[in-house]
Design a protein around this motif. Structure first.
Motif, PDB file in Angstrom:
ATOM      1  N   HIS A  37      -1.299  14.486  -1.098  1.00 60.51           N
ATOM      2  CA  HIS A  37      -2.522  13.467  -0.847  1.00 60.51           C
ATOM      3  C   HIS A  37      -1.913  12.205  -0.254  1.00 60.51           C
ATOM      4  CE1 HIS A  37      -6.402  11.564  -0.979  1.00 60.51           C
ATOM      5  NE2 HIS A  37      -5.762  10.729  -1.901  1.00 60.51           N
ATOM      6  N   TYR A  38      -1.215  11.694  -1.425  1.00 60.21           N
ATOM      7  CA  TYR A  38      -0.650  10.457  -1.243  1.00 60.21           C
ATOM      8  C   TYR A  38       0.121  10.235  -0.175  1.00 60.21           C
ATOM      9  CZ  TYR A  38      -2.936   9.222  -5.870  1.00 60.21           C
ATOM     10  OH  TYR A  38      -3.957   9.083  -6.700  1.00 60.21           O
ATOM     11  N   SER A  97      -1.970   9.843   2.690  1.00 61.88           N
ATOM     12  CA  SER A  97      -2.630   8.480   2.882  1.00 61.88           C
ATOM     13  C   SER A  97      -1.844   7.408   3.513  1.00 61.88           C
ATOM     14  CB  SER A  97      -3.025   8.134   1.481  1.00 61.88           C
ATOM     15  OG  SER A  97      -1.997   7.433   0.824  1.00 61.88           O
ATOM     16  N   GLN A 100       2.468   6.834  -6.918  1.00 66.79           N
ATOM     17  CA  GLN A 100       1.383   7.953  -7.322  1.00 66.79           C
ATOM     18  C   GLN A 100       2.247   9.369  -6.937  1.00 66.79           C
ATOM     19  OE1 GLN A 100      -1.147   7.618  -8.769  1.00 66.79           O
ATOM     20  NE2 GLN A 100      -1.923   5.479  -8.670  1.00 66.79           N
ATOM     21  N   ALA A 101       2.887   9.209  -5.660  1.00 67.12           N
ATOM     22  CA  ALA A 101       3.371  10.665  -5.234  1.00 67.12           C
ATOM     23  C   ALA A 101       4.322  10.975  -6.172  1.00 67.12           C
ATOM     24  CB  ALA A 101       3.869  10.463  -3.772  1.00 67.12           C
ATOM     25  N   ARG A 154       0.892  -1.259   0.030  1.00 62.76           N
ATOM     26  CA  ARG A 154      -0.086  -0.231  -0.001  1.00 62.76           C
ATOM     27  C   ARG A 154       1.059   1.321  -0.034  1.00 62.76           C
ATOM     28  NH1 ARG A 154      -2.597   3.757   3.123  1.00 62.76           N
ATOM     29  NH2 ARG A 154      -1.207   3.229   5.051  1.00 62.76           N
ATOM     30  N   GLU A 191      -1.714  16.772  -5.037  1.00 62.52           N
ATOM     31  CA  GLU A 191      -2.066  15.322  -5.106  1.00 62.52           C
ATOM     32  C   GLU A 191      -0.889  14.495  -4.495  1.00 62.52           C
ATOM     33  OE1 GLU A 191      -2.975  14.204  -9.331  1.00 62.52           O
ATOM     34  OE2 GLU A 191      -2.167  12.545  -8.986  1.00 62.52           O
ATOM     35  N   CYS A 192       0.531  15.117  -4.650  1.00 62.81           N
ATOM     36  CA  CYS A 192       1.672  14.518  -4.038  1.00 62.81           C
ATOM     37  C   CYS A 192       1.560  14.339  -2.345  1.00 62.81           C
ATOM     38  CB  CYS A 192       2.851  15.233  -4.492  1.00 62.81           C
ATOM     39  SG  CYS A 192       4.473  14.352  -3.969  1.00 62.81           S
ATOM     40  N   GLU A 239       2.625   1.714  -3.279  1.00 60.81           N
ATOM     41  CA  GLU A 239       1.546   2.297  -4.399  1.00 60.81           C
ATOM     42  C   GLU A 239       1.535   3.666  -4.277  1.00 60.81           C
ATOM     43  OE1 GLU A 239      -1.715  -0.394  -4.081  1.00 60.81           O
ATOM     44  OE2 GLU A 239      -0.590  -2.103  -5.664  1.00 60.81           O
ATOM     45  N   ALA A 240       1.174   3.937  -2.997  1.00 58.55           N
ATOM     46  CA  ALA A 240       1.001   5.600  -2.506  1.00 58.55           C
ATOM     47  C   ALA A 240       2.281   6.336  -2.850  1.00 58.55           C
ATOM     48  CB  ALA A 240       0.523   5.815  -1.281  1.00 58.55           C
TER      49      ALA A 240
END
Lengths: 464, 464
Positions: free
Chosen positions: A438-439, A442, A408-409, A401, A435-436, A404-405
């Protein structure tokens, strides 16, 4: 999301032992346990007991005493979950454990879901999400390396790294916003070079974390190994020889979800994961050919490919096989295992020895049946990933997880990097930075959905 | 006998779980754990910590932190062993458990022997021997009845009974000695009748305890059942049907030594021990006939004999079989299980129904294959021993060592009883009484040899 009911579970490993612990957490945990516990010191009650103390007494139901126990009292917020916790330490018979658990449920507690104690610790702000995930990893760790990484993550090492990244990003945002303020006045960046330098640094840090997953995953789940080779070259004999190595411990990995049953073997302190070996084992099977095709499909998942060749076979056949597998290999470590040396043709073996090897290739001569030279093969396998050189300061990503985050980042920060070169407007840059952020958020659980939480904790063991 | 070294062991069930406990007991337990534990509250040390309190902190070796733990501190003499005890509650990974254990050993503790914590509790006078033995029974207990008896024994119920008996015997001795004093003067007993009454009472109490062993042993180890019958009458189908009963739990009995592997099945709350069933299962086997002979040998060990007959067989054959087994049965409960009722001949079944049954015999019609009427069979089996009517006040002997000591004590008191009738000299009577006292004393451990202690505790689990 937050369910206020009081939960209970057996927290020690399942089965019979000297001692077992039943844990109860929630608003009513003192009240509930007080109805079934009598202290040997008259008048003492759990509800009025000071925090972090022990009490000795009995647990009883209406038909009489169930056991003599020691009770540990932890008070909110200074407990694992952040709630009031009572831990009942009883004799480790399965009957007693079940009886006490049933009694707690009868008195108003509810059976805890897997990982629910840790989930509450997260929801009560006792730890962030990546720390909570590390609790499960810590419990599942079977090697020194996986234990070290999980412990570091649980103690906040990884969270610090993420916090550091986010602070850098916020700093970057501040600079961008400065530009936004001036943009209407059509003013250029004060110092575009320093902005670029900062974003390059952030990108490099995230990339390093993304790349660490290859090592992290291998440490956590075992270095993935595929054994390839023709029928009857001794693949299954080799696998069994490796499984039976004196110090090898075959183990299940707890707390992970996998569809395929795989052999994880701890050989001389390093975990190896032999996967899809079912096909390999049944060499006499008619579906063997299908199995070989499947093995090729799996090659890309492997870190190590053991290509077993039979030195009693014609040299032409052996070379053909090596050639064929080299076409499929990408960046895996290819170890050519020349088997059956005790019956091998000397010319064939000499020719093999003289063969040129690629930079990521090795050649080992063994007899799987006679168990000769297995140590050399194992050393060769261990050299694949530098687990043993793992430093204390390195942050290693082991969680899919998180990986994957971070991926994306990383995409988002790459867009920022490119955007600065084009250049594009600060508005668009700000969107990618958000967005960066955000990931990254998370990962530690600043932004999470219930669904994600449910998925994370369902793989925990009950009682943690 | 008393070894002063500090001992340590993993006390929770083996394997992976949420929490595990490593226990350390002895003079140096505070000192040793202080070298590896750092409290989160600065300056706090285990050695200076008040008794019955909890501390939170880390366990570390020279390479860094191993785990975050909770430590429970118990002080001599108010602890389970009577010594200083530290219990380390760590994350339940096998790796962490082993690491902490190894660290304790490195720092000067020694690995505990099985049952050594309980043995120290006995040697320090925290419990008598029969109570210490009950700890192992309590942990091994898998049914409500066996749990109840073990708990009662651990809490001193059986010890009270033995103490009471010994007091009576001492009282009797005092009366005998009175006679000895007067014997030179050739004076008769003042009141021989009251002496006889007292010894009769004692004999009756010991006999009751000896006799309770039949029930106690059945409760502890399961009611011994032998399934007898010709080949192909459905013995193995019946056993499998019973093993697969919805609520049946097949379990190992821990803490007992047996040479033969037996099936212990908890059916509707009562444990049954089907023994030597290996022969029964392999009905197709050539050694079946040998197996049947062996089954006959085992009959005398059984409480229940299930004689399976096939109602599709000729009636003459069935009666012959019943006749044959009746010759072998002593005081066991014989249940004639008329199997294959779904294909049975009506006349055969009617004739069987009309057969006269002995006082300790039952007849049940079933179909093992169709699983019909199994409940009636189980009720019939449960009626054999009145486990369910077990009162709270009854003292039941479950331990073979106690049974043997009580049998010896009973022989001695019988000799006293007979001696009073002859009558023989007070000197000889006193010798038998001393013998009776000796055997009763050996139960609670007032008189014991090291060898006996070693035997008792070696069957404990490690960590208790």
């Amino acid at each position: 999301m937050y369910d206020p009911s009081t939960i209970c579970a057996i927290s020690t490993p399942p089965g019979t032992g000297g001692i077992a612990i039943i844990r109860c957490s929630g608003d009513k945990s003192f009240e509930i346990t007080d109805t079934i516990f009598s202290s040997y010191t008259k008048g003492k009650r759990i509800s009025t007991q000071p925090a972090n103390t022990l009490m000795v007494g009995t647990i009883s139901d209406e038909s009489g005493v169930i056991d003599e126990v020691v009770v540990s009292v932890f008070k909110s917020p200074h407990s694992f979950t952040g709630e009031d916790i009572v831990e009942i330490s009883c004799h480790g018979s399965v009957f007693i454990q079940q009886s006490i658990l049933q009694l707690l449920i009868l008195k108003g507690a509810r059976m805890a879901m897997p990982g629910e104690f840790t989930q509450r610790a997260f929801l009560n702000g006792k730890m962030d999400l990546s720390q909570a995930e590390a609790v499960a990893d810590l419990i599942a760790s079977t090697t020194s390396a996986s234990h070290k990484i999980a412990l570091k993550q649980m103690r906040g090492g990884f969270s610090d790294e993420i916090r550091n990244l986010r602070e850098q990003l916020v700093k970057f945002t501040a600079l961008i916003e400065l530009e936004l303020d001036f943009s209407e006045e059509d003013v250029e960046f004060a110092d575009r070079t320093s902005l670029k330098k900062l974003v390059n640094e952030i990108e490099s840090l995230i990339r390093k974390l993304v790349e660490s997953f290859r090592l992290g995953n291998a440490i956590k789940n075992g270095i993935p190994v595929v054994i390839a080779g023709e029928t009857n070259v001794g693949k299954s004999t080799l696998l069994n020889a490796l499984l039976n190595e004196e110090k090898a411990i075959v183990s299940d990995i707890h707390g992970t979800t996998r569809d395929v049953i795989e052999d994880v073997v701890n050989i001389h302190g390093t975990a190896f994961r032999f996967f899809d070996t079912a096909g390999i084992r049944e060499t006499q099977d008619a579906i063997e050919n299908l199995g070989i095709e499947r093995t090729f499909d799996k090659l890309r998942l492997a870190e190590i490919i053991l290509l077993v060749v039979d030195v009693t076979n014609p040299l032409r056949l052996i070379f053909e096989r090596i050639h064929k597998i080299r076409e499929k290999v990408e960046n895996q470590h290819l170890i050519i295992v020349a088997n059956k040396t005790d019956n091998g043709d000397q010319d064939t073996m000499r020719a093999l020895k003289e063969m040129e090897l690629g930079s990521n290739e090795d050649l080992v001569f063994i007899s799987a049946k006679g168990r000769t030279n297995l140590d050399e093969l194992i050393s060769c396998m261990q050299a694949t990933l530098s687990i043993n050189q793992l430093g204390n300061e390195d942050v290693i990503v082991t969680n899919l997880r998180h990986y994957e985050a971070l991926t994306q980042a990383h995409s988002a920060i790459k867009r920022v990097q490119e955007g600065l070169d084009i250049p594009i407007s600060g508005d668009l840059l700000a969107q990618d930075i958000r967005e960066c952020l955000h990931y990254l958020g998370s990962i530690v659980g600043d932004v999470t959905e219930d669904e994600v939480l449910g998925y994370i904790f369902k793989n925990f063991c009950i009682g943690k």
